[in-house]
Structure formats: structure tokens, C-alpha cells
Enzyme design. Structure first.
Site, PDB file in Angstrom:
ATOM      1  CB  ALA A 259      -6.942  -2.934   5.848  1.00 56.47           C
TER       2      ALA A 259
ATOM      3  CE  LYS B  29     -10.535   0.392   2.742  1.00 56.82           C
ATOM      4  NZ  LYS B  29      -9.289   0.710   3.443  1.00 56.82           N
TER       5      LYS B  29
ATOM      6  CG  ASP C 239      -2.131  -2.846   7.274  1.00 56.90           C
ATOM      7  OD1 ASP C 239      -3.319  -2.994   7.908  1.00 56.90           O
ATOM      8  OD2 ASP C 239      -1.662  -1.809   6.513  1.00 56.90           O
TER       9      ASP C 239
ATOM     10  CD1 TRP D 104      -2.745   1.435   0.581  1.00 54.73           C
ATOM     11  CD2 TRP D 104      -2.131   1.733   2.678  1.00 54.73           C
ATOM     12  NE1 TRP D 104      -3.482   2.563   0.784  1.00 54.73           N
ATOM     13  CE2 TRP D 104      -3.209   2.566   2.155  1.00 54.73           C
ATOM     14  CE3 TRP D 104      -1.549   1.825   3.752  1.00 54.73           C
ATOM     15  CZ2 TRP D 104      -3.563   3.696   3.022  1.00 54.73           C
ATOM     16  CZ3 TRP D 104      -2.139   3.018   4.636  1.00 54.73           C
ATOM     17  CH2 TRP D 104      -3.102   3.705   4.371  1.00 54.73           C
TER      18      TRP D 104
END
Ligand code: LMR
Length: 394
Positions: free
Chosen positions: A210, A243, A208, A127
Site C-alpha cells: 500500500a 497513498k 499487501d 494493520w
């Protein structure tokens, strides 16, 4: 003073979002920023979230501060959601943060407080904001190979070869599931090999995560994170609710430090509290409150899981339809990887010139590295995209 400032480089995801909004074409297709959209192109408020919000409007009696690390009910609910029973509860320090990005930023800061000479390893690609934040913080950033352009899968041999250079105290950033931007993910046996390497060298994993629930299911998507947290002596986890609860603008995330040791946990908690205080004082509560209510209430939780499952299977169906359509049009299986990728994104693996042609000639917006947001499609636009990909010369 202000005259001494220089212009900042544009964030390519946000710049594309602006360009899409400014495009007057009515049949344009947005496959850019990672926001879920239903078949009508709308980002809905999830049913359970709306119900919790209505309930909370009646129940809330004060807007006074909660706590530096956020509401303990939120951290408990999120610990269960992300880690299940993989680790003992009293080994996890946690702080609510403004979104997953807040957690990522604090994780880097925490790691650097512990190790001023910190090096962070990120996948190539990752990202883009990971790299931007690390650069802004002046943290030495190394990359490890991740994506195999030829197969559009993970280049696991390349990854392990590059990670052979990690040193004790390095932080290795891994995507827990639904890799952003590629959609290509490690298999469990590969995760185990990465864990063995980390433990042999004394490097620390940072996960991470998400997109839990967008890939193979809530527990399946957390399986790698749980394995890492259970086996590695220390793990940092940056989690996001943007999300999977669809609460992007509420900014709801969490940073966890798993210590496998209650003494270390206490000092980690103290530092997380302090970092929150130094950065923005108290974390936002509203989104975290809604998440906690949904996760703690049996009926709301069941409804949330059912809706999340609709989102997940809907994206899988679009992936399959696109792969099938491209097989039909190209007469080959070279786009078959699209059905294997997981999460919101897939890297199509075409040149920036083709990406630009898709935008200019067809009003189809994807990130320059050919990352597509699968949720930006619907059953009608999949054939249009497939035809445009072939016409653009892919
Ligand atoms: C993305 O990758 O598109 C999302 O995580 C949104 C963002 O903030 O970049």
C-alpha cells in the site's frame, strides 16, 4: 430485525481520527491515520493527478460501465508498476478494486473459495483491519512474531520459528514494503528465506503493498514483491493507489493473482470477475483512470515520480531529524531505529500509558500501540514531539 444487531467494536485508527478532530487545542499534532500531509498539514492533490483529472473532464464522453475487472489499461499499468518484468504478463490475473482494502477483502474471499478450510497467517502486529476482516469472514487466523520490542526491528528468528508451523494451502500475509504499523522491514536475504520456507511447505504468499514509493523508491519498494511473484508458484498481491497517488477518497486498488501458468491464470481471472460482480458489480473507474493516464503519459509520469520522490525524501528527513533530536535529548542512541524504519509509520515502542500522556498533556495523537505517522510532523513539530516523548517518561 435491526434490534437483533449489536454494536460493532470501534476501529482504533478511525476512532483516533474522530478524537483528534474533536480536540479543541490549536497546537495539537495528528500522528494517527495513515494519510500523507505536507509541512502545512495539508493533504495535497498531486500535480499530475490534477492535470490528468482536468484532461479527463474534457475527454470523457460516457459514464457507462467499463468492465467487471476494470479497465485493462489500468491492470496493465499497475502490473508494470508493481511487477515490472518479474513475471510474464499472461500469468497475471487482475481486478480493479475499491481501494487496497477492497483488494485485501477479495483476496481472502478468493483464497477461501479455493480452500474452505483456509488458515491465514498475519504478522504480530499487522494493520488492524486485516485481523478485523478475517474475523468477520470467520477465517482461521494465526499470527507470527514480527516486531522485536527490544530493538524496534524485525524479530526474524521469531518469525521463522512461528512460520515453521505453516501447512500446504495456508495463506501467509506479508507487507511488501513499509510495514504497517511498525515501519520495520525484512532485508532481501530474509525475504529469500521466507520464500524458500513457503515453497518447501506449499503455503501461498499474499503481499499487501500500500506504500510503494514511500520507502526506498518505486522499484526498490517493489523488489520483494517481484522476487516472491517470480519464484513462488502462486502469489496474491493486494495493491493500493491511495497513498502513492494521493487519491484516498477515490478508492483505487488492484488484486492480482500470479499463477505461473496461463491455464490457472484464466480460471483465477474468471473468479476475480465473479467476485467483483458478487460484491459490488463493477469497480469504481475514476481513480483508476487517473492512475492509468499518469502512468501512460511520459510527462505526467515524470512529474508524478518527482513529486512522490519529494514526499519520500521529506519523510526520510523528518525521520532523521527526530532520531537526531532524541539522541540529543536522551543522550543515547536508543531511538536510532526511527531513521532506519521506512514508510509512513514507525512504532515508537513505548507503553500505552506514555501514548496516553502524550495525548492528554501535549495534544499529540498516535495509535495506542505507539504507531506514529511520520508525515504528520514538520521541521517545527519534530523538536516538540521529541521533548514531549522524553518528558512523558520514554
Ligand atoms: C492506516 O493504517 O492508518 C491507513 O491504512 C488508513 C486506514 O484505513 O486505516
Amino acid at each position: 430485525m435491526l434490534g437483533a444487531l449489536t454494536e460493532q467494536p470501534a476501529d482504533k485508527i478511525l476512532a483516533l481520527m474522530q478524537a483528534f478532530r474533536a480536540d479543541p487545542r490549536e497546537d495539537k499534532i495528528d500522528l494517527g491515520v495513515g494519510v500523507y500531509k505536507d509541512a502545512k498539514g495539508h493533504t495535497p492533490i498531486m500535480r499530475a493527478v490534477k492535470a490528468a483529472e482536468q484532461q479527463w473532464w474534457q475527454d470523457e464522453t460516457t459514464k457507462s460501465y467499463v468492465a467487471l475487472a476494470g479497465d485493462p489499461g489500468f491492470t496493465e499499468a499497475m502490473r508494470n508498476l508493481l511487477l515490472g518484468d518479474a513475471v510474464a504478463a499472461d500469468t497475471v490475473a487482475a481486478a480493479a478494486t475499491p481501494g487496497g482494502t477492497g483488494a485485501v477483502r477479495l483476496a481472502f474471499e478468493l483464497a477461501r473459495m479455493a480452500n474452505p478450510g483456509l488458515r491465514v497467517w498475519v504478522s504480530d502486529p499487522t494493520w488492524p483491519n486485516h485481523v478485523s476482516i478475517l474475523k468477520y469472514l470467520g477465517i482461521d487466523t494465526q499470527t507470527y512474531r514480527y516486531f522485536d520490542d527490544a530493538t524496534c526491528g524485525v524479530d526474524f528468528d521469531g518469525m521463522m520459528a512461528d512460520l515453521a508451523a505453516i501447512r500446504p494451502g495456508d495463506l501467509v500475509l506479508l507487507h511488501g514494503c513499509c510495514h504497517n504499523p511498525t515501519g520495520a522491514n525484512l532485508k532481501m536475504a530474509e525475504w529469500q528465506a521466507v520464500i524458500d520456507l513457503l515453497n518447501r511447505t506449499g503455503a501461498v504468499p499474499m503481499i499487501d503493498i500500500a506504500y510503494q514509493g514511500f520507502g526506498d523508491g518505486l522499484d526498490e519498494d517493489a523488489a520483494a514483491t517481484r522476487l516472491v511473484a517470480a519464484i513462488c508458484p502462486e502469489t496474491l498481491i493486494a495493491g493500493s493507489c491511495s497513498k502513492n497517488f494521493g487519491i484516498y477518497r477515490e478508492r483505487t486498488g488492484i488484486l492480482m493473482a500470479v499463477a505461473q501458468d496461463t491455464g490457472l491464470r484464466a480460471v483465477a481471472q474468471d473468479n476475480l470477475n465473479s467476485l467483483n460482480r458478487l460484491t459490488y458489480s463493477f469497480p469504481p473507474d475514476h481513480g483508476a483512470r487517473l492512475v492509468t493516464m499518469v502512468l501512460q503519459d511520459e510527462a505526467l509520469r515524470a512529474d508524478w515520480q518527482a513529486e512522490l520522490e519529494e514526499v519520500r525524501t521529506g519523510m526520510l528527513a523528518l525521520r532523521q531529524q527526530l532520531a537526531d533530536e532524541l539522541r540529543r535529548l536522551s543522550g543515547s542512541d536508543r531511538f536510532g531505529f526511527l531513521a532506519q524504519h521506512r514508510g509512513m509509520f514507525s512504532r515508537l515502542g513505548v507503553s500505552p500509558e506514555i501514548v496516553e500522556r502524550l495525548r492528554a498533556d501535549h495534544g499529540i495523537y498516535m495509535i495506542g500501540d505507539s504507531r506514529m505517522n511520520i508525515a504528520g510532523l514538520n521541521r517545527e513539530t519534530v523538536p516538540i514531539l521529541a521533548r514531549a516523548i522524553i518528558d512523558a517518561g520514554a
